[in-house]
Structures are given as C-alpha cells and as structure tokens.
Design an enzyme around this catalytic site. Structure first.
Site, mmCIF file in Angstrom:
data_model
loop_
_atom_site.group_PDB
_atom_site.id
_atom_site.type_symbol
_atom_site.label_atom_id
_atom_site.label_comp_id
_atom_site.label_asym_id
_atom_site.label_seq_id
_atom_site.Cartn_x
_atom_site.Cartn_y
_atom_site.Cartn_z
ATOM 1 N N GLY A 73 -2.334 -11.292 13.054
ATOM 2 C CA GLY A 73 -2.890 -11.394 12.507
ATOM 3 C C GLY A 73 -3.186 -12.329 11.657
ATOM 4 O O GLY A 73 -3.984 -13.348 11.015
ATOM 5 N N SER A 74 -2.210 -13.017 11.888
ATOM 6 C CA SER A 74 -1.381 -13.690 10.155
ATOM 7 C C SER A 74 -1.718 -15.321 10.882
ATOM 8 O O SER A 74 -2.503 -15.651 10.605
ATOM 9 C CB SER A 74 0.607 -14.093 10.422
ATOM 10 O OG SER A 74 1.020 -12.514 9.872
ATOM 11 N N GLN A 182 -6.243 -4.170 8.640
ATOM 12 C CA GLN A 182 -6.542 -2.945 8.457
ATOM 13 C C GLN A 182 -7.316 -1.931 8.439
ATOM 14 O O GLN A 182 -7.092 -1.247 9.061
ATOM 15 C CB GLN A 182 -5.914 -2.463 6.378
ATOM 16 C CG GLN A 182 -4.411 -3.099 6.105
ATOM 17 C CD GLN A 182 -3.589 -3.080 7.024
ATOM 18 O OE1 GLN A 182 -3.667 -1.114 6.691
ATOM 19 N NE2 GLN A 182 -2.111 -2.958 7.615
ATOM 20 N N SER A 202 -5.391 -7.366 14.391
ATOM 21 C CA SER A 202 -4.252 -7.854 15.170
ATOM 22 C C SER A 202 -4.510 -6.498 15.420
ATOM 23 O O SER A 202 -4.191 -5.396 15.219
ATOM 24 C CB SER A 202 -3.193 -7.856 13.698
ATOM 25 O OG SER A 202 -2.319 -7.744 14.573
ATOM 26 N N HIS A 204 -1.276 -4.654 16.643
ATOM 27 C CA HIS A 204 -0.420 -3.548 16.469
ATOM 28 C C HIS A 204 -0.690 -2.586 15.468
ATOM 29 O O HIS A 204 0.420 -1.904 14.743
ATOM 30 C CB HIS A 204 0.824 -3.953 16.323
ATOM 31 C CG HIS A 204 1.479 -4.935 15.240
ATOM 32 N ND1 HIS A 204 1.708 -4.719 13.859
ATOM 33 C CD2 HIS A 204 0.588 -6.177 14.520
ATOM 34 C CE1 HIS A 204 1.798 -5.259 13.091
ATOM 35 N NE2 HIS A 204 0.787 -6.372 13.571
ATOM 36 N N THR A 240 0.018 -20.149 27.450
ATOM 37 C CA THR A 240 -0.530 -19.347 28.343
ATOM 38 C C THR A 240 -1.077 -18.139 27.723
ATOM 39 O O THR A 240 -0.348 -17.774 26.889
ATOM 40 C CB THR A 240 0.590 -18.787 29.975
ATOM 41 O OG1 THR A 240 1.094 -20.307 29.983
ATOM 42 C CG2 THR A 240 -0.158 -18.317 30.435
ATOM 43 N N CYS A 327 10.512 -7.839 -0.323
ATOM 44 C CA CYS A 327 11.771 -7.960 -1.144
ATOM 45 C C CYS A 327 11.236 -10.347 -0.860
ATOM 46 O O CYS A 327 10.690 -10.366 0.608
ATOM 47 C CB CYS A 327 12.155 -8.309 0.020
ATOM 48 S SG CYS A 327 14.429 -8.959 -0.118
HETATM 49 C C1 LIG Z 1 -0.609 -6.113 9.096
HETATM 50 C C2 LIG Z 1 -1.361 -7.256 8.226
HETATM 51 C C3 LIG Z 1 -1.286 -8.821 9.036
HETATM 52 C C4 LIG Z 1 -0.564 -9.711 9.741
HETATM 53 O O1 LIG Z 1 -0.749 -9.639 11.067
HETATM 54 P P1 LIG Z 1 0.445 -9.362 12.170
HETATM 55 O O2 LIG Z 1 -0.374 -9.091 13.064
HETATM 56 O O3 LIG Z 1 1.117 -8.546 11.514
HETATM 57 O O4 LIG Z 1 0.333 -10.952 11.647
HETATM 58 C C5 LIG Z 1 -2.131 -9.349 8.186
HETATM 59 N N1 LIG Z 1 -3.499 -9.063 6.919
HETATM 60 C C6 LIG Z 1 -3.231 -7.953 6.850
HETATM 61 C C7 LIG Z 1 -4.069 -7.007 5.858
HETATM 62 C C8 LIG Z 1 -2.733 -7.278 7.006
HETATM 63 O O5 LIG Z 1 -2.139 -5.739 7.467
#
Ligand SMILES: *Cc1c(COP(=O)(O)O)cnc(C)c1O
Length: 381
Positions: A73-74, A182, A202, A204, A240, A327
């Site tokens: 996602g990032s 989300q 994303s 995960h 890749t 943090c």
């Molecule tokens: C977890 C999250 C991300 C980041 O996704 P990653 O796959 O962990 O880089 C971005 N935006 C939101 C709203 C998220 O909850």
C-alpha cells in the site's frame, strides 16, 4: 506452554487465509520461473500473472492494463501522488487536497511534494471522522491537480463518501485518488461506480501475503515510475514480479469479495457485542462513525486512563490490539487521526483500537470486554 492470545489487531495486519496460502504454494517451488522468461516455465508464470491481473480487474471493474503490482500500500500511495503531481506540474497546477487523517504513506509524500513547491490543503474530518464532499468542493481551486481521500480510516474505520467525492472531482476535471488499503476486501469497491481515477490496496490487510499491493490508475493517466530497471508492469514498476505474492493477493481478494456478505454479518455481530460491552465501562467514549464504518474496527477512549499503560496490561493478558498513540522519533505522540477528529491529546492517548475479523469468536469478544474493564478499573485505582 505457549501463552494463549487473542488477536484483535487486523487493521495492522491479518493472518493469511488457507485459500491464499494454498494458491501461493505452487508458485514457490513448482512454477517459480521469471514471468519474463520465454521458456516453457516462464510462460506458465506469465500466464499466472496474466490471470491474476485479469481476475483483479474484473473484481474492481477496470481493465487489466490499468493495474500495477507494487510492494504494498505504501508504494502504491507514493506512486499515485507523485504521478498526479507530475501531471499537475505539466499543466501548471500545484495544489493538492487531502485529509489530516490519512496514513503516513500519504502525509509524508505530501510533505515531500510541499517541499517541491506544491500547496497542500489537509481537510479536517467532522467529529465522526468523515470528510464531506462539500468540504472538498469548498477547497477546490483552479490550481487543484489532485484530491486524495482514503476510502476508510485505519484507526476509526470511518468510511468516507468516496462516490460523491469522486463525482465532484470528475465534474471539476481533477484527478481523484483513494487509499483503499483498509476498505479493500471489507467493503465492495467499484472504481467505475465510485468515480475513482487511482486507488491503492494491499494484500496483507485482507488475509493475503505481506509485501504486495496494487495501484489502479485509469488508462488516461501517465504514471511516473519510482523504481527504474526492467520493463515490468508496462514500464511503470521495474523488478521481477512477486508472482507468489500477486497470486496470493488475487486469491485473497477474490475470497474476500465472494465471502463479503456472510463475513460482514458475522463480524458485525462481534463488533456490536464489543461496542455494547465497552460502553458499559465508565468514562468510555466512542471514536468515529457508528453507521458509516468498516465492520470490524472499534475505537474507544477511556477518560483518565493512559492508553499505553492500558495496552501493556492487555498485552500481559494476551490481548493484541492498538493504542491511540504512535511512536515517532522515540517519543509517544497522540494519534494524528484522533487529533484530527478534535480529540484532546489526553483523550487521544487514552484510546484503544480493536479490529476484528472472521477468525475471532464471541468468546474472545467477551474476554476482551472483561479484560479491558479490569484493566481500566485497575489503572483508575
Ligand atoms: C496499512 C496501510 C497502508 C500501508 O500499506 P502497506 O502494504 O503496509 O505498505 C496504507 N494506508 C492505509 C490506510 C493502511 O491501513
């Protein structure tokens, strides 16, 4: 004996589903070839990549060529904003509208763009954690090149009026991006119905593997590539392809989409019980929107209680959840999301977020309620 725990931190990440694991396995040791290789095994990898892309395109209501696989996602968020900014720069438009409750992948990229001369408007959500289309409309100028609003918030679960905001942006000829990390897999997303130009998700966050995500960008949008190298992803994302990850992403998303109605019904029942139980705790106050929200995300502040102390008592009791602080640079800062909703630092720092999924049970919810009630009582003594 290993300590038993209850996992209620699904907004941070999820356990992989059997469906996703099983889908990935053949691509680790059988069909492991590089999808760019012309030999027979490479062709099989390319075919799997092709069908994963096609399946995802069908589910999101877009064309396969409008999907770009990323490391998560990032990366998708970074690429969306940087690409839209480059297009804006070409058109002499240097104003971007977003919200103060976005994920840091958005906020920190916007900070970098600000340093490059862009003007950034960060809208504050209403008290219920929702930004309205009227707020966006009032902030739009002739200089605006991009609006980026998350589909659902990661701390409160509040779902934003994406379709309305998308329609407004389309009418005004401004690009619209949504961070749907989300929301994806938890609410039905249709990029056509919702008037979305760019979207990040994303794997995960919906029981798929970590380290893989995707960026949807309408075919009319010229993406800027962040990673230079080979010509993968039509020259927009070198490297890749993470084929096992991509296959896992597609399998997890399809499963989430197909099971959405029963999953939502089940999780909503747990969520309602959790809300009802936590509300019995003196000084508990709800954060977010009760109606426009993800099924599993629950956020409460507990007046006069330190969230970190609460979190650590709960950790000792085997409960995995999150607090309303993060943090940052070695010190605990109250959550920027809860501050954006108008909470005081104290109330933000007394917050707990629980995020449930289908693997949770009613027994676990009851245990969470009891442990939180005990911990709050203990800390107030
Ligand atoms: C977890 C999250 C991300 C980041 O996704 P990653 O796959 O962990 O880089 C971005 N935006 C939101 C709203 C998220 O909850």
């Amino acid at each position: 004996m290993e300590m038993q725990f209850i996992y209620a931190d699904n907004a941070a990440t999820t356990k992989m589903s059997d469906v996703a694991v099983k889908a990935m396995l053949p691509y680790l040791q059988e069909t492991y070839a590089n999808a760019s290789s012309v030999h027979i095994l490479g062709q099989r990898s390319a075919a799997a990549l092709f069908s994963a892309r096609q399946q995802l395109a069908q589910l999101l209501h877009c064309a396969p060529k409008e999907l770009f696989f990323t490391s998560g996602g990032s990366e998708a968020d970074n690429q969306a904003l940087i690409s839209a900014a480059a297009i804006g720069r070409q058109q002499g438009k240097r104003h971007i509208i977003s919200t103060a409750m976005e994920h840091h992948a958005i906020l920190h990229t916007l900070e970098a763009l600000e340093e490059q001369g862009f003007t950034i408007t960060l809208l504050r959500p209403q008290k219920d954690g929702i930004v309205t289309a009227a707020q966006i409309a009032a902030a739009l100028t002739d200089e605006t090149c991009l609006v980026s609003v998350m589909y659902a918030n990661n701390e409160t679960g509040a779902i934003q009026p994406i379709k309305e905001i998308g329609a407004l942006c389309r009418q005004r000829g401004v690009l619209f991006h949504t961070d749907a990390v989300q929301a994806a897999g938890h609410v039905d997303i249709d990029v056509q119905r919702d008037n979305i130009d760019m979207l990040s998700l994303s794997a995960h966050k919906f029981h798929g593997p970590k380290g893989v995500g995707l960026l949807f960008a309408k075919s009319s949008i010229q993406l800027t590539s962040l990673i230079r190298g080979g010509g993968q992803e039509r020259g927009k994302r070198a490297g890749t392809e993470n084929l096992p990850g991509i296959v896992g992403l597609a399998a997890a998303f399809k499963d989430a989409q197909e099971q959405m109605a029963p999953n939502t019904a089940y999780i909503t029942k747990l969520r309602d019980a959790l809300r009802a139980g936590l509300e019995q705790i003196p000084g508990a106050s709800f954060n977010g929107s009760r109606e426009h929200c993800l099924p599993g995300t629950v956020n409460y502040s507990f007046q006069g209680v330190n969230g970190e102390a609460l979190l650590s008592l709960l950790a000792n009791a085997g409960i995995c959840c999150s607090s309303g602080s993060a943090c940052s640079a070695g010190s605990l800062e109250p959550s920027h999301v809860l501050l954006a909703l108008g909470l005081s630092s104290e109330m933000a720092q007394s917050a707990l977020r629980f995020s449930l999924c289908t693997y949770n049970t009613m027994d676990e919810v009851q245990t969470i309620i009891n442990k939180v009630a005990d911990a709050v009582k203990h800390l107030r003594r």
